[in-house]
Design a protein around this motif. Structure first.
Motif, PDB file in Angstrom:
ATOM      1  N   GLU A   1      54.274  21.348  12.833  1.00  0.00           N
ATOM      2  CA  GLU A   1      54.786  20.637  14.008  1.00  0.00           C
ATOM      3  C   GLU A   1      55.931  19.734  13.560  1.00  0.00           C
ATOM      4  O   GLU A   1      55.751  18.875  12.700  1.00  0.00           O
ATOM      5  CB  GLU A   1      53.687  19.787  14.657  1.00  0.00           C
ATOM      6  CG  GLU A   1      52.377  20.518  14.923  1.00  0.00           C
ATOM      7  CD  GLU A   1      52.469  21.520  16.057  1.00  0.00           C
ATOM      8  OE1 GLU A   1      53.470  21.478  16.804  1.00  0.00           O
ATOM      9  OE2 GLU A   1      51.548  22.351  16.176  1.00  0.00           O
ATOM     10  N   VAL A   2      57.102  19.950  14.142  1.00  0.00           N
ATOM     11  CA  VAL A   2      58.279  19.131  13.848  1.00  0.00           C
ATOM     12  C   VAL A   2      58.759  18.548  15.165  1.00  0.00           C
ATOM     13  O   VAL A   2      59.437  19.229  15.945  1.00  0.00           O
ATOM     14  CB  VAL A   2      59.406  19.949  13.188  1.00  0.00           C
ATOM     15  CG1 VAL A   2      60.542  19.033  12.747  1.00  0.00           C
ATOM     16  CG2 VAL A   2      58.882  20.748  12.019  1.00  0.00           C
ATOM     17  N   GLY A   3      58.389  17.312  15.441  1.00  0.00           N
ATOM     18  CA  GLY A   3      58.701  16.755  16.740  1.00  0.00           C
ATOM     19  C   GLY A   3      58.023  17.582  17.816  1.00  0.00           C
ATOM     20  O   GLY A   3      56.815  17.805  17.810  1.00  0.00           O
ATOM     21  N   LYS A   4      58.803  18.083  18.774  1.00  0.00           N
ATOM     22  CA  LYS A   4      58.266  18.892  19.863  1.00  0.00           C
ATOM     23  C   LYS A   4      58.250  20.384  19.531  1.00  0.00           C
ATOM     24  O   LYS A   4      57.839  21.198  20.361  1.00  0.00           O
ATOM     25  CB  LYS A   4      59.088  18.654  21.129  1.00  0.00           C
ATOM     26  CG  LYS A   4      59.016  17.222  21.653  1.00  0.00           C
ATOM     27  CD  LYS A   4      59.858  17.063  22.909  1.00  0.00           C
ATOM     28  CE  LYS A   4      59.762  15.635  23.438  1.00  0.00           C
ATOM     29  NZ  LYS A   4      60.583  15.458  24.677  1.00  0.00           N
ATOM     30  N   THR A   5      58.700  20.750  18.356  1.00  0.00           N
ATOM     31  CA  THR A   5      58.792  22.158  17.965  1.00  0.00           C
ATOM     32  C   THR A   5      57.576  22.561  17.127  1.00  0.00           C
ATOM     33  O   THR A   5      57.248  21.895  16.148  1.00  0.00           O
ATOM     34  CB  THR A   5      60.076  22.417  17.165  1.00  0.00           C
ATOM     35  OG1 THR A   5      61.210  22.049  17.955  1.00  0.00           O
ATOM     36  CG2 THR A   5      60.204  23.883  16.781  1.00  0.00           C
TER      37      THR A   5
ATOM     38  N   LYS B   1      56.245  13.770  17.847  1.00  0.00           N
ATOM     39  CA  LYS B   1      56.835  13.650  19.177  1.00  0.00           C
ATOM     40  C   LYS B   1      57.127  12.197  19.524  1.00  0.00           C
ATOM     41  O   LYS B   1      58.063  11.902  20.275  1.00  0.00           O
ATOM     42  CB  LYS B   1      55.891  14.254  20.226  1.00  0.00           C
ATOM     43  CG  LYS B   1      55.639  15.737  20.063  1.00  0.00           C
ATOM     44  CD  LYS B   1      54.621  16.223  21.084  1.00  0.00           C
ATOM     45  CE  LYS B   1      54.297  17.696  20.872  1.00  0.00           C
ATOM     46  NZ  LYS B   1      53.259  18.181  21.827  1.00  0.00           N
ATOM     47  N   ALA B   2      56.320  11.279  19.000  1.00  0.00           N
ATOM     48  CA  ALA B   2      56.493   9.854  19.280  1.00  0.00           C
ATOM     49  C   ALA B   2      57.445   9.236  18.266  1.00  0.00           C
ATOM     50  O   ALA B   2      57.289   9.438  17.058  1.00  0.00           O
ATOM     51  CB  ALA B   2      55.143   9.147  19.231  1.00  0.00           C
ATOM     52  N   HIS B   3      58.420   8.484  18.739  1.00  0.00           N
ATOM     53  CA  HIS B   3      59.359   7.875  17.800  1.00  0.00           C
ATOM     54  C   HIS B   3      58.637   6.810  16.975  1.00  0.00           C
ATOM     55  O   HIS B   3      57.677   6.182  17.427  1.00  0.00           O
ATOM     56  CB  HIS B   3      60.551   7.274  18.549  1.00  0.00           C
ATOM     57  CG  HIS B   3      60.289   5.907  19.117  1.00  0.00           C
ATOM     58  ND1 HIS B   3      59.602   5.716  20.296  1.00  0.00           N
ATOM     59  CD2 HIS B   3      60.622   4.674  18.672  1.00  0.00           C
ATOM     60  CE1 HIS B   3      59.518   4.422  20.547  1.00  0.00           C
ATOM     61  NE2 HIS B   3      60.125   3.766  19.591  1.00  0.00           N
ATOM     62  N   GLY B   4      59.091   6.657  15.742  1.00  0.00           N
ATOM     63  CA  GLY B   4      58.475   5.678  14.854  1.00  0.00           C
ATOM     64  C   GLY B   4      57.134   6.108  14.298  1.00  0.00           C
ATOM     65  O   GLY B   4      56.411   5.285  13.720  1.00  0.00           O
ATOM     66  N   LYS B   5      56.780   7.385  14.431  1.00  0.00           N
ATOM     67  CA  LYS B   5      55.531   7.914  13.890  1.00  0.00           C
ATOM     68  C   LYS B   5      55.849   9.151  13.039  1.00  0.00           C
ATOM     69  O   LYS B   5      56.669   9.980  13.424  1.00  0.00           O
ATOM     70  CB  LYS B   5      54.562   8.315  15.001  1.00  0.00           C
ATOM     71  CG  LYS B   5      54.276   7.220  16.024  1.00  0.00           C
ATOM     72  CD  LYS B   5      53.405   6.124  15.458  1.00  0.00           C
ATOM     73  CE  LYS B   5      53.052   5.110  16.537  1.00  0.00           C
ATOM     74  NZ  LYS B   5      52.215   3.999  16.009  1.00  0.00           N
TER      75      LYS B   5
END
Length: 476
Positions: free
Chosen positions: A119-123, A349-353
């Motif tokens: 999982e890379v961000g939303k991808t 998906k969450a910034h700063g995580k």
């Protein structure tokens, strides 16, 4: 759930039900690159079919110019680069959508039927090892209605099956069946899983590139393969892994790794083994940051050299040194004479995580003849405890830094560089700024560094020359 699903197929014969049981195994696969030219990308595209990337906010472009300067005049990257949620999404698309990035170790896909979900961000991406032992990468989306195919990594998979309508795919990504409907063969060939365009391996790690037209991985690494040529990565064995969920931006984790200036304050145990002023540049051209600790100091700890055999082909200076490389954007590699541990990070998906995986690998013949199997296990466990303790300390520092940057955002404040210690952070931050626009690092901003350690390596090579440039490359 597998038996329950099969049990619902009352109209199928027992033989068909048996087949369906085999289909429900969780397996994921990226079709071979020969299919790539026929498949559309999952990336955002305009109506013309060309990939479109989100625009970097003008405010961030402006404040970034203070960092894109020689280190003596430069300011540390503005806090908004770590705290702005709108920018975070832009960065994920532009950095991980345009550049090679690390996703796994080859040993995590050692056997046919091994499947790993990334999982890379939303991808979401599926990695597979197919029956021809090729490593494949596919977007985790069924070609029927777009459902997510795999939810977890697995082993021993025969095929990949979508849980929504049971469309089944082979481990090479080709469509196998669409029960109960029959699909003509020529149509099946058009409905393979969508492959990630670039799949290559380096130093025992798997790298992906989502650009249809991408440079070879080796072209981006510059002289790093030569520096690592005597370390037998492909023959190493994973000893253990630890996963982290970190309340900090992925860039802070990379910067913390290349920041040896914090060792005395944050790592009291490590500072006895790897002293701040013993860190020397080991930097050439390429998308990486590199330095060494030389000489190492044996201090009665689990990393002391007498516990293990070293890599067999090292130069004498390398046998008494620890190497540190951050390969842009997301993998940090610490290389001891007898072992390696990596930190592989993925923005969420969450910034700063950030999700991070620490992996400890041992040199192929690290176990000494006089050491029993149980003693070797204990020594490796102690080394794992040592490196995870270091990383636990780093996580605390990173999360504290993320909180501090949140306080500064909006106040127009930039941090300051100390050139003697902060040149690695300056280099990484400028790779980020260039990378946002799909470009490599602008070398004209980089300071001229000493090459004392490299000269010693070259001198050793002249004293004991042999053909040892043996770091293998594989292209998916």
């Amino acid at each position: 759930p597998r038996d329950r699903l099969v049990g619902q197929l009352g109209l199928y014969s027992a033989a068909t039900a048996s087949t369906m049981r085999s289909l429900i195994v969780r397996s994921f696969r990226n079709p071979s690159t020969r299919l790539a030219h026929r498949q559309p990308s999952l990336a955002v595209r305009s109506l013309s079919g060309r990939r479109t990337l989100p625009v970097v906010p003008e405010r961030l472009e402006e404040v970034g110019r203070h960092t894109a300067q020689p280190i003596e005049q430069a300011k540390v990257l503005h806090p908004a680069f770590y705290t702005d949620p709108d920018y975070a999404q832009v960065e994920r698309e532009r950095i991980f959508g345009q550049h090679w990035f690390a996703v796994a170790h080859e040993q995590q896909l050692a056997n046919v039927g091994d499947v790993k979900v990334i999982e890379v961000g939303k991808t979401s991406i599926i990695l597979t090892r197919d029956k021809k032992r090729r490593i494949n990468a596919f977007y985790n989306t069924c070609r029927h209605r777009g459902a997510r195919i795999c939810s977890a990594s697995s082993t021993g998979c025969k095929q990949l099956v979508c849980p929504y309508h049971w469309w089944a795919y082979r481990l090479d990504g080709t469509l196998k069946s669409t029960p109960p409907a029959a699909v003509p063969k020529e149509r099946k060939e058009e409905l393979s899983l969508i492959p990630v365009p670039g799949v290559e391996t380096f130093a025992g790690m798997i790298f992906l590139n989502q650009q249809p037209k991408h440079p070879p991985l080796r072209d981006t690494l510059g002289d790093l393969p030569e520096k690592l040529s005597r370390y037998d990565f492909e023959m190493m064995r994973v000893h253990d892994q630890k996963r982290y969920e970190i309340a900090g931006d992925w860039k802070l984790i990379a910067e913390n790794f290349v920041d040896f200036y914090h060792i005395d304050a944050v790592h009291p145990e490590l500072s006895r083994f790897s002293r701040v002023d013993d860190h020397l540049p080991y930097q050439g051209h390429g998308q990486y940051v590199g330095f060494v600790t030389s000489p190492l100091t044996d201090c009665g700890g689990p990393g002391d050299r007498h516990h293990f055999n070293a890599f067999p082909r090292l130069r004498s200076i390398e046998c008494n040194s620890a190497l540190f490389f951050h390969i842009f954007p997301n993998v940090s590699v610490t290389i001891y004479p007898h072992s390696v541990y990596t930190l592989m990070t993925m923005p969420t998906k969450a910034h700063g995580k950030t999700e991070e995986t620490l992996t400890l690998l041992m040199a192929p013949d690290a176990r000494k003849t006089e050491t029993s199997a149980d003693e070797y296990q204990e020594k490796c466990d102690a080394l794992m405890h040592f490196v995870t303790n270091i990383n636990d300390e780093d996580v605390e520092a990173i999360e504290n830094l993320q909180l501090g940057l949140g306080n500064l955002d909006g106040q127009g404040m930039h941090g300051e560089f100390l050139p003697k210690y902060d040149w690695p952070v300056h280099r990484f931050q400028n790779m980020v700024l260039s990378g946002l626009h799909g470009a490599p690092l602008q070398q004209e901003f980089m300071p001229k560094l000493g090459n004392h350690f490299e000269q010693k390596v070259l001198k050793d090579e002249q004293l004991a020359p042999f053909g040892d440039y043996n770091l293998s490359w594989k292209t998916g």
